[in-house]
Design a protein around this motif. Structure first.
Motif, PDB file in Angstrom:
ATOM      1  N   ASP A  43      26.695  60.299  67.271  1.00 34.82           N
ATOM      2  CA  ASP A  43      25.142  59.617  67.320  1.00 34.82           C
ATOM      3  C   ASP A  43      24.873  60.173  65.991  1.00 34.82           C
ATOM      4  N   PRO A  44      24.627  59.703  65.221  1.00 33.27           N
ATOM      5  CA  PRO A  44      23.859  59.934  64.177  1.00 33.27           C
ATOM      6  C   PRO A  44      22.489  59.801  64.146  1.00 33.27           C
ATOM      7  N   GLU A  45      21.591  58.971  64.942  1.00 28.50           N
ATOM      8  CA  GLU A  45      20.671  58.604  66.314  1.00 28.50           C
ATOM      9  C   GLU A  45      20.190  60.092  66.482  1.00 28.50           C
ATOM     10  N   LEU A  46      21.431  60.285  67.238  1.00 24.40           N
ATOM     11  CA  LEU A  46      20.795  60.852  68.504  1.00 24.40           C
ATOM     12  C   LEU A  46      19.896  62.157  68.035  1.00 24.40           C
ATOM     13  N   ASP A  47      19.212  62.422  68.968  1.00 19.42           N
ATOM     14  CA  ASP A  47      17.930  63.358  68.552  1.00 19.42           C
ATOM     15  C   ASP A  47      17.932  64.634  69.748  1.00 19.42           C
ATOM     16  N   PHE A  48      18.305  66.137  68.718  1.00 18.31           N
ATOM     17  CA  PHE A  48      18.451  66.757  69.768  1.00 18.31           C
ATOM     18  C   PHE A  48      16.999  67.398  70.296  1.00 18.31           C
ATOM     19  N   GLN A  49      16.450  67.692  69.358  1.00 17.20           N
ATOM     20  CA  GLN A  49      14.874  67.710  69.992  1.00 17.20           C
ATOM     21  C   GLN A  49      14.467  67.313  71.443  1.00 17.20           C
ATOM     22  N   LYS A  50      13.873  65.875  71.147  1.00 19.98           N
ATOM     23  CA  LYS A  50      13.700  64.971  71.971  1.00 19.98           C
ATOM     24  C   LYS A  50      14.448  64.754  73.262  1.00 19.98           C
ATOM     25  N   GLU A  51      15.721  65.023  73.184  1.00 21.10           N
ATOM     26  CA  GLU A  51      16.949  65.079  74.370  1.00 21.10           C
ATOM     27  C   GLU A  51      16.295  66.403  75.100  1.00 21.10           C
TER      28      GLU A  51
ATOM     29  N   MET B 147      24.034  76.461  71.432  1.00 21.32           N
ATOM     30  CA  MET B 147      24.114  75.354  70.948  1.00 21.32           C
ATOM     31  C   MET B 147      24.605  75.343  69.099  1.00 21.32           C
ATOM     32  N   LEU B 148      24.749  76.395  68.224  1.00 21.44           N
ATOM     33  CA  LEU B 148      25.351  76.243  67.467  1.00 21.44           C
ATOM     34  C   LEU B 148      26.998  75.297  67.458  1.00 21.44           C
ATOM     35  N   VAL B 149      27.578  75.771  67.747  1.00 25.29           N
ATOM     36  CA  VAL B 149      28.414  75.268  69.152  1.00 25.29           C
ATOM     37  C   VAL B 149      28.303  73.414  69.101  1.00 25.29           C
ATOM     38  N   MET B 150      27.266  73.379  70.069  1.00 24.61           N
ATOM     39  CA  MET B 150      27.173  71.948  70.831  1.00 24.61           C
ATOM     40  C   MET B 150      26.397  71.401  69.736  1.00 24.61           C
ATOM     41  N   GLU B 151      26.077  72.053  69.007  1.00 23.44           N
ATOM     42  CA  GLU B 151      25.211  70.909  67.922  1.00 23.44           C
ATOM     43  C   GLU B 151      26.714  70.592  66.786  1.00 23.44           C
ATOM     44  N   GLY B 152      27.261  71.747  66.539  1.00 20.50           N
ATOM     45  CA  GLY B 152      29.004  70.923  65.283  1.00 20.50           C
ATOM     46  C   GLY B 152      29.548  69.809  66.486  1.00 20.50           C
ATOM     47  N   MET B 153      29.554  70.130  67.703  1.00 22.69           N
ATOM     48  CA  MET B 153      30.162  69.743  68.892  1.00 22.69           C
ATOM     49  C   MET B 153      29.906  67.952  68.569  1.00 22.69           C
ATOM     50  N   VAL B 154      28.722  67.441  68.407  1.00 21.55           N
ATOM     51  CA  VAL B 154      28.565  66.286  69.224  1.00 21.55           C
ATOM     52  C   VAL B 154      27.860  65.696  67.586  1.00 21.55           C
ATOM     53  N   GLN B 155      27.828  65.950  66.374  1.00 27.85           N
ATOM     54  CA  GLN B 155      27.154  65.476  65.000  1.00 27.85           C
ATOM     55  C   GLN B 155      28.157  64.236  65.194  1.00 27.85           C
ATOM     56  N   GLY B 156      29.370  64.283  65.395  1.00 26.36           N
ATOM     57  CA  GLY B 156      30.398  62.366  64.848  1.00 26.36           C
ATOM     58  C   GLY B 156      29.731  61.583  66.127  1.00 26.36           C
TER      59      GLY B 156
ATOM     60  N   PHE C 201      18.643  66.710  60.828  1.00 24.49           N
ATOM     61  CA  PHE C 201      18.377  68.290  61.109  1.00 24.49           C
ATOM     62  C   PHE C 201      19.840  68.640  61.390  1.00 24.49           C
ATOM     63  N   SER C 202      19.901  70.332  61.516  1.00 27.23           N
ATOM     64  CA  SER C 202      20.734  70.868  60.905  1.00 27.23           C
ATOM     65  C   SER C 202      20.510  72.524  61.767  1.00 27.23           C
ATOM     66  N   LEU C 203      20.446  72.492  63.207  1.00 31.76           N
ATOM     67  CA  LEU C 203      20.823  74.142  63.430  1.00 31.76           C
ATOM     68  C   LEU C 203      21.177  74.721  62.965  1.00 31.76           C
ATOM     69  N   ALA C 204      21.890  74.599  62.112  1.00 30.68           N
ATOM     70  CA  ALA C 204      22.783  76.442  61.493  1.00 30.68           C
ATOM     71  C   ALA C 204      22.058  76.227  60.434  1.00 30.68           C
ATOM     72  N   VAL C 205      21.393  75.013  59.560  1.00 36.34           N
ATOM     73  CA  VAL C 205      20.234  75.375  57.945  1.00 36.34           C
ATOM     74  C   VAL C 205      19.020  75.877  58.641  1.00 36.34           C
ATOM     75  N   PHE C 206      18.935  75.149  60.036  1.00 41.84           N
ATOM     76  CA  PHE C 206      17.332  75.657  60.455  1.00 41.84           C
ATOM     77  C   PHE C 206      17.484  77.483  60.941  1.00 41.84           C
ATOM     78  N   ALA C 207      17.925  77.575  61.670  1.00 41.66           N
ATOM     79  CA  ALA C 207      19.281  79.751  62.220  1.00 41.66           C
ATOM     80  C   ALA C 207      18.947  80.227  60.961  1.00 41.66           C
ATOM     81  N   GLY C 208      19.823  79.363  59.835  1.00 41.99           N
ATOM     82  CA  GLY C 208      19.763  80.779  58.541  1.00 41.99           C
ATOM     83  C   GLY C 208      18.485  80.974  57.998  1.00 41.99           C
ATOM     84  N   LYS C 209      17.518  79.711  57.850  1.00 43.80           N
ATOM     85  CA  LYS C 209      16.185  79.779  56.784  1.00 43.80           C
ATOM     86  C   LYS C 209      15.410  80.926  58.176  1.00 43.80           C
TER      87      LYS C 209
END
Length: 432
Positions: free
Chosen positions: A408-416, A397-406, A366-374
């Motif tokens: 944990d690849p299994e991190l579920d932004f939505q579930k958290e 949220m875009l800044v935070m997503e960019g920070m934490v992407q690296g 999931f990419s919030l940047a891609v989702f937001a762009g769409k």
């Protein structure tokens, strides 16, 4: 279109000089670096020092542009690592003003009263785009961090946004952009960015964040020393032994915990308190030796209108649940304006499909940047324009997503977000 309200209407000689300086910097960098860039494009390979050159350009342009670079540095999902690494150095290693100017600013702030420090290190421990930070010791023995606003910074940033406002007015004449509330959006975002130069307001934001996040025992926000603070000076406790918020700086077992705590803090601010931190880049967030999350800066903190907080939280939880029709209706109900030929049914169906397809994706998918762009593209195509205040939680949220992407690849932004979202309709009254 009305000019953004935070911009003065006068066309001063200083504005013309600022425009001339920006133009000169752009031309100089184009002359120096264009041959290497063109050569790289011809070889279908980006020049190796593109990031350093971009960082140098933004630094030369000034604080408003440095801020853009800081935010870009967090988006490793969208930009190459070498560019993000170079832009990441803009977070706390900008060239500092001359020592004499810093000394004059600090001494002027305390003129007419007893000098409150027994020690003051005039060499900054951090140098950001808005201010420098210095270590000092007060007369009662406390070790403190003294944040000193750069002399003249407000004038320069105001001129930058006035020039941006002029550009927005020209863009708004284009047929495809005529109905978009560009001026209102610049008014909201530009005013918030300029608000960062008010260190008195940052003091109040620190107090509010300390109160609102008090239940998160692993979150630390420095306590301001109120009696020593001024409009252009912020004094707060000095936090020792910090580790940069970066997967390269943390042990593997600590990365997942750090990422989840960062998400929990931003969700608490956003969905429950309605106070949004839009600037949590690695220069403002750290981890201490005990593993606690440390937020050092509160300059770019925005208090959301209650209606925006509720709408954004509701949209996010229904997106998490994969309930596309309800999520789409929330966006429609909260829209600031609609075009005459707005296609609500088309928008409802397309956004509903996007939400359903995105539900349950992990950070590696999931990419919030891609989702937001769409989402923004849909709003433009179907003639539906959001309230400008929605830019702030999305930016956060875009800044935070960019920070934490690296981390944990299994991190579920939505579930958290779900545990916090379940309390979204029970906001605390923040201190602000």
């Amino acid at each position: 279109m009305a000019e953004a309200s935070f911009v003065r209407r006068t066309r001063s000689p200083g504005l013309a000089l600022r425009l001339g300086r920006i133009s000169g910097v752009m031309v100089a960098h184009a002359v120096i670096f264009a041959p290497g860039i063109v050569g790289g494009l011809l070889r279908r390979k980006a020049p190796a020092r593109t990031g350093e050159r971009l960082a140098a350009l933004l630094t030369a342009l000034g604080p408003s542009y440095i801020k853009i670079g800081q935010l870009m540095s967090t988006r490793r999902d969208l930009l190459p690592d070498r560019i993000c690494d170079a832009l990441g150095k803009l977070t706390d290693s900008n060239p500092a003003p001359r020592r004499s100017r810093i000394q004059a600013a600090v001494r002027d702030a305390y003129r007419g009263r007893e000098w409150p420090f027994t020690e003051f290190d005039w060499t900054p421990v951090a140098s950001g785009s808005i201010a420098t930070v210095h270590r000092a010791v007060t007369t009662d023995g406390r070790t403190v961090a003294v944040k000193v606003r750069r002399p003249g910074i407000e004038t320069v940033m105001r001129q930058d946004f006035q020039l941006m406002s002029m550009a927005v007015r020209m863009l708004s004449r284009l047929p495809r952009l005529r109905e978009m509330p560009l001026g209102l959006m610049l008014d909201q975002v530009g005013g918030a960015v300029l608000h960062q130069v008010d260190l008195g307001a940052e003091h109040d934001s620190l107090v509010a964040l300390r109160t609102n996040l008090a239940s998160l025992t692993w979150a630390r926000i420095p306590e301001p020393v109120t009696e020593l603070c001024r409009d252009d000076i912020l004094v707060m406790e000095f936090v020792e032994d910090l580790i940069r918020f970066s997967p390269d700086e943390l042990q593997p077992e600590a990365r997942g915990t750090a990422a989840r705590r960062a998400l929990a803090a931003i969700y608490e601010m956003l969905f429950v308190d309605g106070m949004v931190h839009c600037d949590l880049h690695p220069g403002n967030m750290y981890v201490d030796r005990d593993g606690s999350l440390v937020i050092l800066d509160a300059g770019f903190v925005i208090k959301l209108p209650e209606a925006v907080r509720v709408s954004f939280a509701d949209f996010f939880i229904y997106m998490t649940m994969g309930n596309g029709p309800v999520a789409a209706q929330i966006v429609i109900d909260s829209a600031a304006s609609m075009s005459e030929n707005c296609d609500l049914e088309g928008f409802r169906k397309e956004l509903s499909d996007l939400v359903i397809a995105s539900a349950g994706q992990r950070s590696g998918e999931f990419s919030l940047a891609v989702f937001a762009g769409k989402l923004f593209d849909m709003q433009r195509r179907f003639g539906l324009y959001p309230a400008p205040e929605f830019a702030f939680p999305l930016l956060s949220m875009l800044v935070m997503e960019g920070m934490v992407q690296g981390f944990d690849p299994e991190l579920d932004f939505q579930k958290e977000a779900v545990p916090v979202l379940m309390r979204r309709n029970e906001p605390r009254e923040p201190v602000a």
